[in-house]
Design a protein around this motif. Structure first.
Motif, mmCIF file in Angstrom:
data_model
loop_
_atom_site.group_PDB
_atom_site.id
_atom_site.type_symbol
_atom_site.label_atom_id
_atom_site.label_comp_id
_atom_site.label_asym_id
_atom_site.label_seq_id
_atom_site.Cartn_x
_atom_site.Cartn_y
_atom_site.Cartn_z
ATOM 1 N N LEU A 107 0.811 -1.218 0.071
ATOM 2 C CA LEU A 107 -0.047 -0.048 0.017
ATOM 3 C C LEU A 107 0.853 1.381 -0.048
ATOM 4 C CD1 LEU A 107 -3.059 0.442 0.492
ATOM 5 C CD2 LEU A 107 -2.820 0.618 2.776
ATOM 6 N N GLN A 108 0.905 1.948 -0.968
ATOM 7 C CA GLN A 108 1.725 3.142 -1.131
ATOM 8 C C GLN A 108 1.302 4.394 -1.649
ATOM 9 O OE1 GLN A 108 3.943 2.191 -5.311
ATOM 10 N NE2 GLN A 108 3.496 0.276 -4.227
ATOM 11 N N ILE A 109 2.370 5.417 -1.536
ATOM 12 C CA ILE A 109 2.054 6.792 -2.022
ATOM 13 C C ILE A 109 3.563 6.934 -2.757
ATOM 14 C CG2 ILE A 109 0.109 7.873 -1.114
ATOM 15 C CD1 ILE A 109 1.757 8.890 1.194
ATOM 16 N N HIS A 110 3.410 7.991 -3.397
ATOM 17 C CA HIS A 110 4.730 8.850 -4.010
ATOM 18 C C HIS A 110 4.792 10.040 -3.540
ATOM 19 C CE1 HIS A 110 5.125 4.820 -5.874
ATOM 20 N NE2 HIS A 110 4.174 5.047 -6.482
ATOM 21 N N PRO A 111 5.642 10.387 -2.804
ATOM 22 C CA PRO A 111 5.615 12.133 -2.372
ATOM 23 C C PRO A 111 5.575 12.931 -3.251
ATOM 24 C CG PRO A 111 7.297 10.543 -1.306
ATOM 25 C CD PRO A 111 6.997 9.678 -2.467
ATOM 26 N N HIS A 132 8.757 14.118 -7.808
ATOM 27 C CA HIS A 132 7.509 13.484 -7.677
ATOM 28 C C HIS A 132 7.224 12.157 -8.742
ATOM 29 C CE1 HIS A 132 4.931 15.879 -10.942
ATOM 30 N NE2 HIS A 132 6.240 15.534 -11.544
ATOM 31 N N LYS A 133 6.166 11.555 -8.565
ATOM 32 C CA LYS A 133 6.057 10.250 -9.201
ATOM 33 C C LYS A 133 4.638 9.739 -9.580
ATOM 34 C CE LYS A 133 6.978 5.044 -9.171
ATOM 35 N NZ LYS A 133 7.213 4.187 -8.305
ATOM 36 N N PRO A 134 3.933 10.544 -10.166
ATOM 37 C CA PRO A 134 2.655 10.470 -10.521
ATOM 38 C C PRO A 134 2.599 9.292 -11.624
ATOM 39 C CG PRO A 134 3.146 12.621 -11.643
ATOM 40 C CD PRO A 134 4.338 12.019 -10.636
ATOM 41 N N GLU A 135 1.616 8.457 -11.717
ATOM 42 C CA GLU A 135 1.737 7.155 -12.777
ATOM 43 C C GLU A 135 0.383 7.013 -13.285
ATOM 44 O OE1 GLU A 135 3.649 4.672 -9.485
ATOM 45 O OE2 GLU A 135 1.649 3.822 -9.325
ATOM 46 N N ILE A 136 0.760 6.134 -14.423
ATOM 47 C CA ILE A 136 -0.804 5.567 -15.119
ATOM 48 C C ILE A 136 -0.358 4.187 -15.141
ATOM 49 C CG2 ILE A 136 -1.006 7.738 -16.403
ATOM 50 C CD1 ILE A 136 -0.338 6.151 -18.906
ATOM 51 N N ILE A 261 -3.087 7.693 -2.832
ATOM 52 C CA ILE A 261 -2.951 6.071 -2.226
ATOM 53 C C ILE A 261 -3.253 5.230 -3.057
ATOM 54 C CG2 ILE A 261 -5.268 6.082 -0.999
ATOM 55 C CD1 ILE A 261 -3.470 4.833 1.186
ATOM 56 N N HIS A 262 -2.494 4.133 -3.204
ATOM 57 C CA HIS A 262 -2.810 3.002 -4.186
ATOM 58 C C HIS A 262 -2.281 1.764 -3.873
ATOM 59 C CE1 HIS A 262 0.658 5.033 -5.778
ATOM 60 N NE2 HIS A 262 1.159 3.682 -6.317
ATOM 61 N N ALA A 263 -2.757 0.419 -4.075
ATOM 62 C CA ALA A 263 -2.223 -0.700 -4.047
ATOM 63 C C ALA A 263 -2.853 -1.623 -5.186
ATOM 64 C CB ALA A 263 -2.538 -1.434 -2.832
ATOM 65 N N VAL A 270 1.009 -2.172 -18.384
ATOM 66 C CA VAL A 270 1.803 -1.353 -18.576
ATOM 67 C C VAL A 270 1.671 -0.072 -17.611
ATOM 68 C CG1 VAL A 270 2.677 0.225 -20.246
ATOM 69 C CG2 VAL A 270 1.752 -1.794 -21.250
ATOM 70 N N GLU A 271 2.804 0.373 -17.021
ATOM 71 C CA GLU A 271 2.666 1.126 -16.216
ATOM 72 C C GLU A 271 3.853 2.253 -16.736
ATOM 73 O OE1 GLU A 271 3.000 1.556 -11.216
ATOM 74 O OE2 GLU A 271 4.939 0.810 -12.317
ATOM 75 N N CYS A 272 3.442 3.424 -16.262
ATOM 76 C CA CYS A 272 4.443 4.763 -16.596
ATOM 77 C C CYS A 272 4.329 5.736 -15.677
ATOM 78 C CB CYS A 272 4.026 5.102 -18.210
ATOM 79 S SG CYS A 272 5.616 6.142 -18.776
HETATM 80 ZN ZN LIG Z 1 3.038 3.210 -7.254
#
Ligand SMILES: [Zn+2]
Length: 408
Positions: A107-111, A132-136, A261-263, A270-272
Motif C-alpha cells: 500500500l503506497q504513495i509517492h511523495p 514526484h512520481k505520478p503514474e498511470i 494512495i494505491h495498491a 503497462v505502467e508509466c
Molecule cells: Zn505506485
C-alpha cells in the motif's frame, strides 16, 4: 550516423509480489528479445520489467549492450531534441514498466515534489530522487486495483453501521465524515497493534455480508488478502474499508496523482511514471518495511473521490495518421502514452514526435519502418525512438503497441 530507432534489451526485478517464472508477462517480455541476455528462472518471481534509463535497472542497446542513457548522452540533441532537453535535460523524464502482479503490492504513495525534495535531502539513500512520481497503469488483461479513497458517505456508512469499526476507530463525536475524520480513522488503523487488526479482521469475517452495503466485495476479498500477507496486516483494513476497489479490463487505465494512495492487487499492466523511484509504504508488507505513520499520513492527500474519477479515458490521437491510435494524457507534463491497435494487414503512421519515445509491443507481430529501414517487431520487443522520427507500423497478425513519449 546516429540511429534514431534503437531496439533495447530490458531487465526485470524480482519483488516477491511478482508472478513466477514464465507466468510473468514481465519476464516473458524481457526474454522475448532475440539476442538479449535475459533468461527466465522458473523458480523466481518477476515483478517489473523496466524500460528506459533509470540507473538501477537500465535498458541496454541490443547488440552492443551499451547503456541506453550513454547512447543518448552522446547524441543528446539528435535523440532527445531541444525542446525536451531544455525542459527536462538528457535523462528520460519518464519510466515505463511492465508489471506482472500475483499478489498485492505494498500500500503506497509517492511523495509530491516538495516532500520528495525534502526526503531526498535528508535521506538520499532511501529516497533516491527529488522528483514526484505520478503514474498511470494500463490494463493488459483483468487488473484489480485499490486506488484513492472511497467517497466519504460510503466510508461513513461502513464505520457507523459495523459495530467493531465504530468502537475501534471512531470517537462519539464522529458521525459526519469529512476529510479530517478520514485522516484520523486511517491514522488509527495505521497505528493499531497486530492483535487489534486481527480482532477487527475476525469480527469483519463474521459480519453479515449485507452490513457492507454496496461494497459486497469486502467479505470476499478479506480472506484472500489475509492469505497473501497476514490477518494482522493493516493493509487489509485500509484497502477494503477506505479505498476504491476497481476491476479493470484490457485497455482500461487509471491515473494516480503524486500523493494518491494505491495498491495494485492482480494482473498484467503497462505502467508509466515520472522519472522517480521514491515510495512510502505501509501495509501489504512486513512491519519492518513500513515507513513512519506520521510521514505516510503527512504525505497523503485526503480528498476522497469516486472510483470513476481515477479512470483515465483514452482519446483519439492525431499522432496516428491513419486513425488507429489513441492517446492517454494524464494531467502532468512528463509523458503521454499512445496506444495503437491494428488488425491483420492494417498499417499506422506515427507522425514524428517532438521528444524521445519508448515503444513496447504488447500484442501480435509485424514490422516497424523508420529511417528507410525495416525492423521485425513482435510481442515483447522494446524500442527507443528518437526525436522527430516518423514510424510506420504494419501488422501481420494484429498488432498492439504502447508508446510513452514526452513533448514540451
Ligand atoms: Zn505506485
Amino acid at each position: 550516423m546516429t540511429s534514431f530507432v534503437i531496439q533495447l534489451e530490458c531487465q526485470c526485478n524480482n519483488y516477491p509480489w511478482g508472478k513466477k517464472g514464465s507466468n510473468s508477462l514481465a519476464a516473458k517480455y524481457a526474454a522475448a528479445t532475440p539476442g538479449g541476455h535475459f533468461k527466465i528462472d522458473e523458480s523466481k518471481e518477476y515483478a517489473e520489467q523496466w524500460m528506459g534509463t533509470y540507473s538501477t535497472t537500465p535498458s541496454l542497446v541490443l547488440g552492443t549492450g551499451e547503456d541506453l542513457q550513454k547512447r543518448i548522452n552522446a547524441n543528446k540533441e539528435e535523440l532527445i531534441g531541444k525542446p525536451i532537453l531544455n525542459k527536462f535535460g538528457a535523462d528520460l523524464p519518464y519510466l515505463p514498466k511492465i508489471l506482472s502482479i500475483a499478489k498485492a503490492l505494498p500500500l503506497q504513495i509517492h511523495p509530491d515534489k516538495d516532500l520528495a525534495a525534502k526526503l531526498h535531502k535528508k535521506d538520499p539513500q532511501k529516497f533516491g530522487d527529488a522528483n514526484h512520481k505520478p503514474e498511470i497503469a494500463v490494463a493488459l488483461g483483468k487488473f484489480e486495483v485499490f486506488v484513492g479513497w472511497k467517497p466519504l458517505p460510503e466510508i461513513q456508512q461502513l464505520f457507523t453501521t459495523i459495530p467493531i469499526l465504530k468502537s475501534r476507530f471512531l470517537n462519539d463525536s464522529q458521525t459526519q465524515f469529512n476529510g479530517e475524520t478520514l485522516k484520523e480513522v486511517v491514522g488509527k488503523i495505521l497505528s493499531a497493534s497486530d492483535e487489534e487488526i486481527v480482532e477487527v479482521y475476525e469480527t469483519l469475517k463474521k459480519t453479515p455480508p449485507t452490513d457492507f452495503g454496496k461494497d459486497s466485495y469486502i467479505p470476499e476479498l478479506l480472506p484472500r488478502l489475509a492469505e497473501q500477507y497476514d490477518k494482522s496486516d493493516l493493509g487489509n483494513l485500509v484497502a477494503l474499508l477506505t479505498m476504491n476497489y476497481m476491476v479493470l479490463q484490457k485497455g482500461d487505465s487509471i491515473y494516480v496523482p503524486a500523493d494518491g494512495i494505491h495498491a495494485y492487487l492482480s494482473g498484467d499492466i503497462v505502467e508509466c511514471m515520472a522519472r522517480s523511484d521514491n515510495v512510502l509504504n505501509t501495509g501489504f508488507c512486513p512491519r519492518a518495511d513500513r515507513d513512519s505513520i506520521d510521514l505516510f499520513t503527512a504525505a497523503l492527500s485526503f480528498s476522497p473521490k469516486s472510483a470513476d474519477e481515477a479512470l483515465l479515458k483514452p482519446k483519439k490521437s492525431d499522432k496516428g495518421l491513419k486513425g488507429h491510435t489513441q492517446v492517454l494524457a494524464p494531467p502532468m507534463s512528463e509523458f503521454n502514452m499512445l496506444v495503437t491497435n491494428l488488425k491483420a494487414d492494417e498499417t499506422e503512421t506515427i507522425k514524428p514526435l517532438q521528444g524521445p519515445a519508448i515503444m513496447i509491443v504488447t500484442g501480435g507481430k509485424g514490422t516497424l519502418k523508420a529511417e528507410g529501414k525495416e525492423h521485425e517487431i513482435k510481442e515483447g520487443y522494446v524500442f527507443f525512438i528518437g526525436y522527430n522520427t516518423e514510424v510506420e507500423l504494419a501488422a501481420e497478425s494484429g498488432l498492439e503497441t504502447h508508446i510513452a513519449f514526452a513533448e514540451a
